[in-house]
Design a protein around this motif. Structure first.
Motif: not given
Lengths: 612, 480
Positions: B239-257, B262-272
């Motif tokens: 599932x996580x491996x698809x993250x870059x694909x999702x993020x490259x969708x234009x609508x999301x990419x435009x707003x994605x900081x 970093x998303x993986x790190x943020x999510x997983x570290x928050x869980x940890x």
């Protein structure tokens, strides 16, 4: 401890795995991978070295002083050689048949060590010979020519200023990185000073041999070849024609001439005579023993390696020190009755009017006057002892660069000598000496040892009214990063306000009326300042010395000529130096001085020099 | 006890391995630099000099066995250590700079490198520290002392820019492991190296995924829920491996900081962090979970600092060497040149090699540092796979012998010292050989007993023979 035993076994197992991994990789590299699989039985790599062209040496106007010509080294791969027509071969290269036989016997003896390697058969084969060989090269398989460059000199100018290159030896290899047997390197002069910039970088091509030992193709399409990078040209501050002219004037004389541009410290010409003829320079090995045995020592760069007493030109320095120390004013008058005698000491002088002031003392080069000045400096009550005052004097003198290496880029520069207090303490006994004991220093005699470069630098200092740039012969092109060593002003300990006074005296020495020591070399239309010197020395007749700069205001050139065992400064050194000044400033010698030029060209003073 | 029995009890096997290696090294040095008409005893040449070093080494070895009392090693270990630290410090001030590292001291025309000798003193100090009665590695003050003992010389050597010698000290971790350090620590170290390579050569995102997946697996396997764990891990990582694909969708990419990693790190570290806090608040005694989570957060930090370390901490030439090794840059004429030439030399050796003194790569100095750091090239080229393997086997036997002897010894000091000796040798051997065959970046350290160089030969001789001497003692006391 069950645990620790298992830990040991884990360690042993890990080490075994690591070693197995290394073994596997070795197996891959040595046995499986084709790329590296070249063994002695069928294939081998052949490396062909490409030698870069050495950089050229240019003069200050961009004219070529040292150029390259293409020559060839004939190389042979003994294992590729097939029986060939030895007679034709010898004819091409002008060789003895015996020589060829001998070489091949040698190859046979060491064939196991040579293997597939190539060996230089003949060195420095000239282009014409190579052309003949190239036509018939199909007759001589295994022989190949490698392009090398050799030096060529368009103008006979420079000699040992330029220096020579020669093949590196084991000693050189031990102390220098990045060289291999068969390389050439600059051994003296500019070739040595600029070696790093001139040498360039060797390249090579890698070829594969096929099963029949024939060179087949570039290894990996030449991906691992390296192109040779030619050396960079180096521009120098030398004025090629001035240098040549200086050499012409100095021919058949022993000594040197140094010309400096005072405003920059750039060396315009530096002649050491007798020097190495450029025709000998390119093939130094051939002439080496002849040159090294020459009684006049042409290999020796007198301009920086011959430290001699400066003689009367040094009066300028003592005058300046006297002014700075307040023991002398330009108007101070001292008497001279053909010499100076106090106690048992007598220092002779020539006949001239008396008493005289400082300007006249420089104009007429009065010895007695500087005995007074020097004694006033050394016996100055300001200092606790003679030794202290002497120390101060010595400090002044070294601030002109005397007694130290100036730090130029000229190889093998000598420091010369300014005697120390300790030296006199040892010689006379501690504090058992006084100004009279060392009075000969007043007129630049005694233990002083200065190279012509030191004197030229002092002359440039006076021309600049008080400072010098370290003399150098590297010239930086516009935009090039300049070494600040050569752009920093070095002030002497004498205040710049005193320099115009001695300049006035030096002007009188050339331009002044009767009694002026160098009036005979005045150049029409140019106000030149100069000072003659006649340096006594224990080895024979006096050395003839002259230093001068011109024009008086905004000087363009400062010249020192030092002609060994030639006699009065005004007779030989002064004409030579003044002719050089005239040539540099006017481009030609005016008609009324032509006779002087001719006399210098013709004079042969070699017989006056004692050779041992 | 007469000397006769010393001869009987001496570990002749170690001595014979040593002698074979040293003489073989000398022959190869000769072969690397010989020219036409060379004589073996020409003292202006390296092989001549090396012969002198060999004689000195043998005299030293003999005096270590027969003259110097073995008690001094334990008694003065800290004295030696301190002297060496002072020497290393003085090198920083008085040292001579050779080839970019300021680690040489010039003594009357001979240069020597204190760093080579510091391995001996550090080994002695470690043996004294850890061999003391009552030393338990797991205790905080104990392991901190051990790390400080190796850390101080490491730091000084790093300041001398002798990175290679510094890396050898990492080998002491094996000694720590033997003496009680957790194996997880070593594994974590190896894992960090893997992440370092992944982060640079592939991408930080992949490194993050590998990290997350591995730690999840470790946790589940430890709790005997392997099957469940594998399913969960594979699913979540896919599932996580698809993250870059999702993020490259234009609508999301435009707003994605942020980029994906970093998303993986943020999510997983928050869980940890959440799990950590939960673990702490509920006072559940799950130490393993806590360690895994801490490890996860630290490794995440590590992945993101790799780029920084790589670009800002490493020196230019080190960076270039790593880039070439990882295939990030192809540079056969620049930095990769050494390794490539070395590979040609070794590879051209084939099975049986070209024969003694018949290496063609040697003639034009194409392999740099051929007598010192790259001596293995000469061996590979002239003696082939058989010869290289022989050297490896010899080294392996030597290491085994040292470890077995150390393990058999009843004296803690001797055992730990033996482990230190083996670790130092192992690190030198592996780093050096791996460098010549392109498995590691170019790190300039000598090959024990084989490379040219007085400092290194003498230092390794002393290192080994102190162990042989200590080992001899065991038998002495038993018989008396």
């Amino acid at each position: 401890m069950a645990l620790s035993i298992s830990k040991k076994n884990i360690l042993l197992a890990s080490i075994a795995i690591a070693f197995l991994a290394v073994t596997a990789r070795l197996f891959y590299v040595q046995i499986i991978e084709d790329k590296y699989r070249i063994n002695a039985e069928n294939n081998a790599l052949k490396y062909k070295i490409n030698y870069p062209a050495r950089g050229r040496i240019l003069d200050r106007n961009g004219e070529i002083i040292v150029d390259n010509k293409i020559i060839y080294d004939l190389e042979v791969v003994p294992i590729d050689v097939q029986p060939f027509d030895t007679l034709a071969f010898c004819e091409i290269f002008d060789l003895d048949e015996e020589f060829v036989k001998e070489r091949f016997n040698y190859y046979r003896t060491y064939r196991s060590r040579i293997g597939f390697g190539s060996i230089t058969f003949l060195k420095q084969v000239p282009g014409e010979m190579y052309d003949k060989f190239a036509e018939k090269s199909y007759m001589f398989p295994g022989f190949d020519a490698v392009v090398r460059t050799s030096r060529e000199y368009p103008v006979n100018s420079g000699g040992n200023l330029l220096g020579y290159i020669s093949e590196v030896d084991q000693n050189f290899l031990n102390t220098h990185e990045g060289y291999a047997m068969g390389d050439f390197a600059g051994k003296t002069g500019m070739e040595m000073a600029f070696e790093d910039r001139l040498k360039g970088e060797k390249g090579y091509e890698i070829f594969l041999r096929d099963a029949h030992n024939r060179i087949q193709e570039h290894y990996e399409n030449g991906e691992y070849d390296k192109e040779a990078i030619g050396g960079s040209d180096v521009m120098t501050t030398i004025d090629l024609h001035l240098q040549a002219y200086g050499q012409q004037l100095m021919q058949n004389k022993v000594g040197s001439v140094v010309a400096i541009e005072p405003a920059t410290g750039e060396i315009l010409a530096m002649v050491s005579s007798p020097g190495i003829d450029v025709s000998q320079l390119a093939e130094i090995n051939k002439y080496y023993s002849e040159l090294i045995n020459d009684p006049y020592k042409p290999m020796f760069n007198r301009a920086v390696q011959s430290a001699q007493p400066p003689g009367s030109v040094f009066k300028v320095v003592n005058g300046l020190i006297g002014l700075q120390e307040g023991v002398l004013t330009p108007e101070t008058k001292y008497p001279c009755h053909a010499g100076y005698s106090v106690g048992g000491v007598r220092l002779g002088c020539h006949n001239h009017v008396s008493p005289i002031d400082m300007y006249q003392s420089l104009m007429m080069s009065c010895n007695a006057y500087y005995c007074y000045v020097f004694r006033n400096i050394i016996d100055n009550p300001k200092y606790a002892s003679v030794g202290d005052a002497f120390d101060k004097w010595r400090e002044y003198v070294t601030s002109f660069g005397f007694g130290t290496k100036l730090g130029s880029d000229i190889p093998y520069e000598l420091a010369g000598n300014v005697p120390t207090r300790a030296y006199y303490d040892k010689y006379h006994g501690k504090d058992r000496w006084k100004s009279l004991s060392i009075i000969s220093l007043s007129i630049g005699q005694g233990e002083l040892g200065c190279t012509p470069l030191h004197l030229a630098n002092m002359c440039a200092t006076v021309a600049n009214r008080g400072y010098y740039y370290i003399p150098h012969y590297v010239k930086y092109a516009p935009g090039e990063e300049v070494d600040s060593t050569y752009t920093t002003r070095h002030y002497t300990m004498v205040d710049t306000t005193y320099f115009p006074e001695v300049v006035k005296g030096m002007e009188l020495a050339v331009q002044g009326g009767p009694g002026a020591t160098a009036r005979s070399v005045a150049i029409p239309g140019i106000i030149m300042c100069g000072k003659t010197g006649t340096a006594q020395n224990p080895h024979g007749s006096d050395h003839s010395v002259f230093m001068c700069f011109a024009p008086k205001d905004d000087p363009k050139i400062a010249v020192v000529a030092y002609v060994e065992n030639a006699g009065f400064g005004a007779t030989w050194a002064a004409p030579i130096a003044s002719l050089l000044v005239e040539k540099y400033l006017n481009g030609e010698i005016c008609s009324e001085r032509k006779y002087l030029e001719q006399r210098m060209f013709d004079a042969n003073l070699l017989s006056r020099v004692k050779t041992r | 006890m007469g000397t006769g029995s010393i001869y009987n009890k001496l570990d002749w096997r170690l001595i014979i391995y040593y002698l074979i290696l040293v003489v073989f090294g000398w022959l190869n040095i000769f072969s690397s630099v010989h020219a036409e008409n060379s004589i073996l005893f020409d003292f202006s040449q390296r092989y001549g000099m090396h012969f002198i070093w060999m004689c000195i080494s043998i005299v030293l070895a003999l005096s270590i066995i027969f003259i110097i009392p073995s008690r001094i090693y334990q008694a003065f270990s800290w004295g030696f250590y301190l002297m060496m630290i002072l020497l290393l410090m003085s090198v920083l001030v008085l040292g001579v700079e050779i080839k970019g590292s300021r680690s040489w001291i010039s003594l009357g025309g001979f240069n020597f490198q204190p760093a080579e000798f510091s391995k001996i003193t550090t080994s002695l100090a470690l043996a004294a520290l850890m061999g003391k009665y009552g030393y338990v590695f797991k205790r905080t003050d104990c392991w901190m002392k051990a790390f400080a003992t190796i850390g101080l010389p490491m730091m000084l050597i790093l300041l001398e820019k002798e990175t290679g010698s510094m890396l050898v000290y990492i080998g002491f971790l094996l000694v720590f492991y033997r003496e009680g350090m957790s194996g997880w620590f070593l594994l974590a170290g190896l894992f960090a190296i893997l992440l370092f390579i992944l982060g640079l050569a592939v991408s930080p995102f992949v490194a993050m995924l590998v990290l997350t997946g591995s730690l999840m697996l470790v946790y589940f396997i430890k709790h005997q829920r392997a099957l469940f764990g594998i399913i969960v891990t594979v699913l979540s990582i896919t599932l996580l491996a698809f993250l870059p694909k999702i993020l490259s969708i234009e609508a999301i990419a435009a707003k994605n900081p942020f980029p994906a990693e970093i998303w993986v790190a943020l999510i997983c570290c928050a869980a940890a962090v959440f799990l950590l806090v939960k673990n702490f608040v509920l006072r559940t005694k799950n130490k393993f979970l806590r360690n895994i989570l801490l490890c996860y957060i630290m490794m995440t930090g590590f992945i993101f600092s790799v780029q920084f370390i790589f670009n800002n901490v490493l020196q230019d030439h080190q960076r270039a060497r790593i880039e070439v090794l990882l295939g990030m840059k192809d540079d056969p004429k620049g930095v990769g040149y050494n390794v490539h030439q070395s590979l040609i030399a070794i590879g051209s050796g084939g099975l049986f090699g070209k024969g003694f003194m018949r290496g063609t790569q040697t003639r034009f100095d194409f392999v740099p540092e051929q007598t010192t750091d790259f001596i293995f090239c000469t061996i590979g080229e002239e003696w082939g796979f058989v010869g290289s393997l022989g050297v490896l086997v010899l080294y392996f036997l030597l290491l085994m012998r040292i470890l077995n002897k150390a393990e058999q010894n009843s004296d803690n000091f001797t055992r730990i010292y033996g482990y230190c000796v083996a670790s130092c040798l192992l690190m030198h051997i592996l780093i050096n050989i791996c460098m010549t065959i392109g498995l590691m970046p170019v790190i300039g350290i000598p090959l024990p007993f084989l490379s040219y160089g007085g400092s290194s030969l003498i230092a390794f001789t002393i290192l080994l023979f102190i162990f042989i001497r200590l080992d001899l003692d065991q038998w002495r006391y038993l018989k008396q």
